[in-house]
Structures are given as structure tokens and as C-alpha cells.
Scaffold this active site. Structure first.
Site, PDB file in Angstrom:
ATOM      1  N   SER A 127     -10.477 -13.663  39.843  1.00  0.00           N
ATOM      2  CA  SER A 127     -10.755 -13.899  38.330  1.00  0.00           C
ATOM      3  C   SER A 127      -9.641 -13.550  37.605  1.00  0.00           C
ATOM      4  CB  SER A 127     -11.730 -12.168  38.651  1.00  0.00           C
ATOM      5  OG  SER A 127     -11.826 -11.706  37.534  1.00  0.00           O
ATOM      6  N   TYR A 153     -13.207  -3.274  40.913  1.00  0.00           N
ATOM      7  CA  TYR A 153     -13.364  -4.891  40.897  1.00  0.00           C
ATOM      8  C   TYR A 153     -11.842  -5.728  41.045  1.00  0.00           C
ATOM      9  CZ  TYR A 153     -14.725  -8.880  40.161  1.00  0.00           C
ATOM     10  OH  TYR A 153     -15.040 -10.540  40.099  1.00  0.00           O
ATOM     11  N   LYS A 157      -9.888  -8.228  44.050  1.00  0.00           N
ATOM     12  CA  LYS A 157      -9.427  -8.880  43.673  1.00  0.00           C
ATOM     13  C   LYS A 157      -8.624  -9.559  44.449  1.00  0.00           C
ATOM     14  CE  LYS A 157     -13.646 -11.033  42.861  1.00  0.00           C
ATOM     15  NZ  LYS A 157     -14.435 -11.226  43.909  1.00  0.00           N
TER      16      LYS A 157
HETATM   17  P1  NAD Z   1     -24.162 -12.651  41.600  1.00  0.00           P
HETATM   18  O1  NAD Z   1     -24.284 -10.924  41.902  1.00  0.00           O
HETATM   19  O2  NAD Z   1     -24.679 -13.211  40.539  1.00  0.00           O
HETATM   20  O3  NAD Z   1     -23.610 -13.079  43.107  1.00  0.00           O
HETATM   21  C1  NAD Z   1     -22.472 -12.722  44.192  1.00  0.00           C
HETATM   22  C2  NAD Z   1     -23.818 -13.156  45.477  1.00  0.00           C
HETATM   23  O4  NAD Z   1     -23.460 -12.462  46.819  1.00  0.00           O
HETATM   24  C3  NAD Z   1     -25.089 -12.211  44.936  1.00  0.00           C
HETATM   25  O5  NAD Z   1     -26.443 -13.747  45.613  1.00  0.00           O
HETATM   26  C4  NAD Z   1     -25.345 -11.383  46.359  1.00  0.00           C
HETATM   27  O6  NAD Z   1     -26.405 -10.875  46.731  1.00  0.00           O
HETATM   28  C5  NAD Z   1     -24.060 -11.911  46.939  1.00  0.00           C
HETATM   29  N1  NAD Z   1     -23.381 -10.543  48.163  1.00  0.00           N
HETATM   30  C6  NAD Z   1     -23.169  -9.811  48.295  1.00  0.00           C
HETATM   31  N2  NAD Z   1     -22.685  -9.315  48.472  1.00  0.00           N
HETATM   32  C7  NAD Z   1     -23.428  -9.603  50.001  1.00  0.00           C
HETATM   33  C8  NAD Z   1     -22.128  -9.430  51.663  1.00  0.00           C
HETATM   34  N3  NAD Z   1     -22.328  -8.328  51.610  1.00  0.00           N
HETATM   35  N4  NAD Z   1     -22.996 -10.570  52.063  1.00  0.00           N
HETATM   36  C9  NAD Z   1     -23.729 -11.044  51.393  1.00  0.00           C
HETATM   37  N5  NAD Z   1     -24.328 -11.645  50.507  1.00  0.00           N
HETATM   38  C10 NAD Z   1     -23.432 -10.725  49.519  1.00  0.00           C
HETATM   39  O7  NAD Z   1     -22.293 -12.821  40.818  1.00  0.00           O
HETATM   40  P2  NAD Z   1     -21.546 -14.092  40.819  1.00  0.00           P
HETATM   41  O8  NAD Z   1     -21.730 -13.826  39.042  1.00  0.00           O
HETATM   42  O9  NAD Z   1     -22.220 -15.712  40.828  1.00  0.00           O
HETATM   43  O10 NAD Z   1     -20.286 -13.316  41.180  1.00  0.00           O
HETATM   44  C11 NAD Z   1     -19.846 -14.842  42.296  1.00  0.00           C
HETATM   45  C12 NAD Z   1     -18.336 -14.391  42.654  1.00  0.00           C
HETATM   46  O11 NAD Z   1     -17.825 -15.141  41.773  1.00  0.00           O
HETATM   47  C13 NAD Z   1     -18.023 -12.838  42.838  1.00  0.00           C
HETATM   48  O12 NAD Z   1     -17.636 -12.783  44.029  1.00  0.00           O
HETATM   49  C14 NAD Z   1     -17.757 -12.643  41.401  1.00  0.00           C
HETATM   50  O13 NAD Z   1     -16.748 -11.668  41.510  1.00  0.00           O
HETATM   51  C15 NAD Z   1     -16.913 -13.671  40.572  1.00  0.00           C
HETATM   52  N6  NAD Z   1     -16.385 -13.456  39.447  1.00  0.00           N
HETATM   53  C16 NAD Z   1     -17.550 -13.599  38.417  1.00  0.00           C
HETATM   54  C17 NAD Z   1     -17.007 -13.930  37.062  1.00  0.00           C
HETATM   55  C18 NAD Z   1     -18.651 -13.424  36.100  1.00  0.00           C
HETATM   56  O14 NAD Z   1     -18.227 -13.365  35.600  1.00  0.00           O
HETATM   57  N7  NAD Z   1     -19.461 -14.045  36.473  1.00  0.00           N
HETATM   58  C19 NAD Z   1     -15.701 -13.852  37.080  1.00  0.00           C
HETATM   59  C20 NAD Z   1     -14.812 -13.850  37.269  1.00  0.00           C
HETATM   60  C21 NAD Z   1     -15.218 -13.946  39.368  1.00  0.00           C
HETATM   61  C1  WQD Z   2     -16.169 -10.524  26.994  1.00  0.00           C
HETATM   62  C2  WQD Z   2     -16.120 -10.063  25.318  1.00  0.00           C
HETATM   63  C3  WQD Z   2     -15.630  -7.378  25.045  1.00  0.00           C
HETATM   64  C4  WQD Z   2     -20.388  -6.901  25.330  1.00  0.00           C
HETATM   65  C5  WQD Z   2     -15.087  -9.357  32.687  1.00  0.00           C
HETATM   66  C6  WQD Z   2     -15.232  -9.405  33.685  1.00  0.00           C
HETATM   67  C7  WQD Z   2     -14.130 -10.702  34.629  1.00  0.00           C
HETATM   68  C8  WQD Z   2     -15.090 -11.086  34.396  1.00  0.00           C
HETATM   69  C9  WQD Z   2     -16.031 -11.572  33.289  1.00  0.00           C
HETATM   70  C10 WQD Z   2     -15.716 -10.830  36.231  1.00  0.00           C
HETATM   71  C11 WQD Z   2     -14.955  -9.037  25.287  1.00  0.00           C
HETATM   72  C12 WQD Z   2     -16.998  -8.203  24.284  1.00  0.00           C
HETATM   73  C13 WQD Z   2     -19.196  -7.677  25.793  1.00  0.00           C
HETATM   74  C14 WQD Z   2     -20.857  -6.200  24.349  1.00  0.00           C
HETATM   75  C15 WQD Z   2     -19.127  -7.037  22.907  1.00  0.00           C
HETATM   76  N1  WQD Z   2     -15.926 -11.103  35.405  1.00  0.00           N
HETATM   77  N2  WQD Z   2     -18.436  -7.441  24.724  1.00  0.00           N
HETATM   78  N3  WQD Z   2     -20.227  -6.295  23.179  1.00  0.00           N
HETATM   79  O1  WQD Z   2     -14.290  -7.731  29.834  1.00  0.00           O
HETATM   80  O2  WQD Z   2     -13.734 -10.102  29.047  1.00  0.00           O
HETATM   81  O3  WQD Z   2     -14.814  -9.989  31.803  1.00  0.00           O
HETATM   82  O4  WQD Z   2     -16.494 -10.151  33.020  1.00  0.00           O
HETATM   83  O5  WQD Z   2     -15.229 -10.972  37.614  1.00  0.00           O
HETATM   84  O6  WQD Z   2     -13.302 -10.068  35.414  1.00  0.00           O
HETATM   85  O7  WQD Z   2     -13.616  -8.007  33.847  1.00  0.00           O
HETATM   86  O8  WQD Z   2     -16.664 -10.199  29.902  1.00  0.00           O
HETATM   87  O9  WQD Z   2     -18.334 -10.042  28.627  1.00  0.00           O
HETATM   88  O10 WQD Z   2     -17.334  -7.705  29.555  1.00  0.00           O
HETATM   89  O11 WQD Z   2     -16.824  -8.843  27.052  1.00  0.00           O
HETATM   90  O12 WQD Z   2     -18.704  -7.106  21.851  1.00  0.00           O
HETATM   91  O13 WQD Z   2     -22.377  -6.172  24.595  1.00  0.00           O
HETATM   92  O14 WQD Z   2     -17.380  -9.811  24.179  1.00  0.00           O
HETATM   93  O15 WQD Z   2     -15.350  -6.886  23.754  1.00  0.00           O
HETATM   94  O16 WQD Z   2     -13.777  -8.731  24.300  1.00  0.00           O
HETATM   95  P1  WQD Z   2     -14.264  -9.504  29.853  1.00  0.00           P
HETATM   96  P2  WQD Z   2     -17.439  -9.280  28.905  1.00  0.00           P
END
Ligand code: NAD
Ligand code: WQD
Length: 341
Positions: A127, A153, A157
Site C-alpha cells: 500500500s 495497518y 504492510k
Molecule cells: P477485502 O477485505 O475486500 O479482501 C481481503 C480478502 O481477504 C477478504 O475476502 C477476506 O475474507 C480475506 N481474508 C482476510 N484474512 C484472511 C485470512 N487470514 N485467510 C484467508 N482469507 C482472508 O480487501 P481488498 O480491498 O480487496 O484488499 C485486498 C488487499 O489489498 C489487502 O491486503 C489490502 O490490505 C490491500 N490494499 C487494499 C487497498 C484498498 O484501498 N482497498 C489499498 C492498498 C492495499
Molecule cells: C481519501 C481522501 C480523506 C472519507 C486509505 C489507506 C490506504 C489505502 C486506501 C489500504 C482523503 C477524504 C475520506 C470521507 C473525505 N488502503 N475523505 N470524506 O486515507 O487516502 O487511504 O485507503 O491500503 O492505505 O490509508 O483513503 O478513501 O479514506 O480517503 O473527505 O468520508 O478522501 O480525507 O483526503 P486514504 P480514503
């Protein structure tokens, strides 16, 4: 390639499973459904007209993994499984360190159990959070990581990246690619799969979507006094299908040891711009108000995408407007996500 996709029933995982099938790969999904539903897999089967091998298992369960690896020849692993909420990680740090670190460690221990140096290629969901508050924009992979991370979190990562780096040092044949996602938005253009938020979302895009759908009354913009052109925070919103295709591109890349690669668009979008793109996509007025800055938020973050282009020959193709339109199609066709339709 036969690709083990952990967390393949989740938001990014399900779109990647679809992209893998479209590219001719064979996904094997392991998910404990702790934050997802088997319905997502059924929907991907419906879109692709294929049947998907699915195992409802915890990735921390080494016995279950061992049994799977003894039966299948896995060429690569895409490891999505983990908890992903920044806010929840502050409330439950131990659960986050436990699940996110142990799922990665279990996979690594199991693939090394037979001391075969040629372990499957490992693609890890990292991330932009690992950069903390970036000093230089666009943020490139050489920027320092680990400093200024504001939540458990983000540390999970960062620590997993360190673990992968050390395993690569110990075994020069091991290929580990950490894909650092910026802010995923959108859904498959069919509207059949998308982000299934069971609770009130924390992330901006699903929140705006639920206000547009009338499930939440108003959208709060966190801060209007940032040093940005319109005063609201700037992020790099990447379409989930572009992200999914970035994983397919990473499968074809042979890294020398550990490689961290940004997956973003390279363009920053403010919260106000995102809100207005959603209004256009949904053809609705979406009520909003300005609120206090959210604690721990950074002002601006967007990716330097040169490395992804150079090493993976991958670039994002879809726009923020595409992401909003696709997210809205998913939301309006599935008002209760995968729950009830
Ligand atoms: P999500 O929660 O939709 O998907 C994660 C999946 O992993 C789920 O289906 C959950 O049931 C499964 N899971 C969790 N722990 C588990 C375990 N111990 N064993 C088996 N399954 C398990 O999340 P997502 O948004 O699809 O994110 C996927 C990956 O990408 C995550 O690692 C997340 O940290 C990373 N990521 C997400 C974002 C984002 O904004 N969505 C941004 C950066 C990184
Ligand atoms: C985006 C922008 C908020 C909600 C997080 C994690 C990152 C990744 C994505 C997993 C910011 C603004 C938000 C709201 C708002 N996830 N906002 N009103 O914080 O950039 O990133 O999610 O890895 O690691 O840190 O994403 O979507 O929460 O916010 O104004 O109700 O929207 O302040 O500027 P963020 P976000």
C-alpha cells in the site's frame, strides 16, 4: 500459470481473479470469507463462464496450505488476504499484526517447507501507506518507507515488505514483488462485481456511492484548508480493473529478488473533484458538507508510475470518471452488495 489467489473473494481479489481468467491463467482461490462472500466468486464464474477452484480456508492455517500445495503445482501466489481498515487497525492493532503478518509468514513457511529453492513467484498487496507522509510528489519507490506511518495497518504492510526482502536475501532465486496500491475505486463495468461494504465505509469512494444511493444522508469532506488548489486532500484514484491487470502484468515480470512497484495513475484528484465526478456519473446531486480534517490524514499523495511502466509494461487506462460510473453501476444494480438483491 496456475495462480494461488489468497483473499480472492474480496474486492481487489475478485477483480483480479477475473483478469487472470481473461488472460488465460488458472486461479485457485483461498479465502476464509471473513470480509467477503462466496457470491463474488459465483459472479466471476458467471461473467467468465468458467468454474473457479475455491477453498474456504484461513491462510494462517499452515496444515490447510500444506495439503493444498501437496495436491497442486502452483506457479505463483498473489497474496491479498488480510485486514485492510486503517481505522479498525488503530482500535485492534493485535488482530491486524496477527492476521496480516501470520498469513504472509504461513505462506512463506509452507512454500519453503520442502526446501525447494524454486518457490513460486510471490506477489504481495502492499500500500502507498508504507510511504507515510511523502516528502516528494509524485512519490517514487525510492522514497523512504516506514517513517511517519500513522497506523498499525500501514506497519503490517511495511513489515511484510521487510520479511519478503529478507527472504529474498536468503534465497537469491526467490522472486517477491510488492505492489504498492494507491487508492482503488470502481468496479467491473458489467456492474456484476464490485466493492461489498457491509458496514459504513471509511474510504471516500464507497462512502460517496452510498450517499448517492440514499443509504447515508450526507458526505463529509475532511478538511477544506489543505495547501491544495481547492483546499481538499489529493489522492491517486486507480480503477480496480487497471489494478487487477497490473497483477497480471506482474506475473509476467521476472524480478531479481525483491521489487516494490507503485500501482497508481500518476495523477492526483481532490476530494471535491472526485465528488463532482460522482455527481456527473450518477446524474444526481450528492449532498456534502465540509468537516474537520481526519486525524492521521495526509495532504497529498500520488504515484510516480515510471517503474510500473518500465518493468511491467503496464499503465492505467481508465479515468476517474470511468471509476465513478462503474462504481455507481455496481451500487445501483446491487443496493445491498452481495447480500440481498
Ligand atoms: P477485502 O477485505 O475486500 O479482501 C481481503 C480478502 O481477504 C477478504 O475476502 C477476506 O475474507 C480475506 N481474508 C482476510 N484474512 C484472511 C485470512 N487470514 N485467510 C484467508 N482469507 C482472508 O480487501 P481488498 O480491498 O480487496 O484488499 C485486498 C488487499 O489489498 C489487502 O491486503 C489490502 O490490505 C490491500 N490494499 C487494499 C487497498 C484498498 O484501498 N482497498 C489499498 C492498498 C492495499
Ligand atoms: C481519501 C481522501 C480523506 C472519507 C486509505 C489507506 C490506504 C489505502 C486506501 C489500504 C482523503 C477524504 C475520506 C470521507 C473525505 N488502503 N475523505 N470524506 O486515507 O487516502 O487511504 O485507503 O491500503 O492505505 O490509508 O483513503 O478513501 O479514506 O480517503 O473527505 O468520508 O478522501 O480525507 O483526503 P486514504 P480514503
Amino acid at each position: 500459470m496456475k495462480v494461488l489467489v489468497t483473499g480472492g473473494a474480496g474486492y481487489i481479489g475478485s477483480h483480479t481473479v477475473l483478469a487472470l481468467i481473461e488472460a488465460g491463467h488458472i486461479p485457485v482461490v483461498v479465502d476464509n470469507l471473513s470480509n467477503s462472500s462466496f457470491e463474488s466468486i459465483k459472479r466471476v464464474e458467471q461473467i467468465t463462464e468458467t468454474s473457479i477452484e475455491f477453498h474456504e480456508n484461513d491462510v494462517c492455517d499452515k496444515q490447510a496450505l500444506k495439503s493444498l500445495f501437496s495436491k497442486e503445482k502452483i506457479d505463483a501466489i498473489i497474496h491479498f488476504a488480510g485486514y485492510k481498515s486503517v481505522g479498525e487497525s488503530i482500535a485492534k492493532p493485535l488482530a491486524y499484526f496477527d492476521n496480516n503478518l501470520n498469513s504472509t509468514l504461513s505462506l512463506l513457511e509452507v512454500i519453503y517447507a520442502d526446501s525447494d529453492p524454486k518457490a513460486p513467484k510471490f506477489i504481495f498487496s502492499s500500500s502507498a501507506n508504507v510511504y507515510g507522509n511523502p516528502e516528494v510528489l509524485p512519490v517514487s519507490e525510492i522514497a523512504k518507507t516506514g517513517e511517519g506511518i500513522t497506523n498499525p495497518y500501514g506497519y503490517t504492510k511495511f513489515f511484510c515488505e521487510q520479511i519478503l526482502k529478507e527472504v529474498c536475501v536468503s534465497n537469491p532465486e526467490f522472486q517477491a514483488i510488492a505492489l504498492r496500491y494507491f487508492n482503488p475505486i470502481g468496479a467491473h463495468p458489467s456492474g456484476i462485481i464490485g466493492e461489498d461494504s457491509q458496514e459504513t465505509p471509511n474510504n471516500v469512494a464507497p462512502y460517496i456511492c452510498q450517499v448517492a444511493a440514499g443509504k447515508l444522508s450526507e458526505f463529509s469532506i475532511f478538511g477544506d484548508d489543505y495547501d491544495t488548489p481547492d483546499g481538499t486532500g489529493i489522492r491517486d484514484y486507480i480503477h480496480v480493473m487497471d489494478l487487477a491487470e497490473g497483477h497480471v502484468a506482474a506475473l509476467n515480470f521476472n524480478s531479481k529478488g525483491f521489487e516494490a512497484i507503485n500501482l497508481g495513475t500518476g495523477t492526483g484528484t481532490s476530494v471535491l473533484e472526485l465528488h463532482s465526478a460522482f455527481e456527473k456519473a450518477a446524474e444526481l446531486t450528492i449532498p456534502y458538507k465540509f468537516a474537520q480534517r481526519r486525524e492521521g490524514d495526509i495532504e497529498s499523495s500520488y504515484a510516480d508510475v515510471a517503474k510500473a511502466h518500465q518493468l511491467l509494461n503496464w499503465k492505467s487506462k481508465r479515468t476517474v470518471s470511468d471509476g465513478c460510473a462503474d462504481a455507481w453501476r455496481w451500487q445501483s444494480h446491487n443496493p445491498d452488495g452481495y447480500g440481498k438483491n
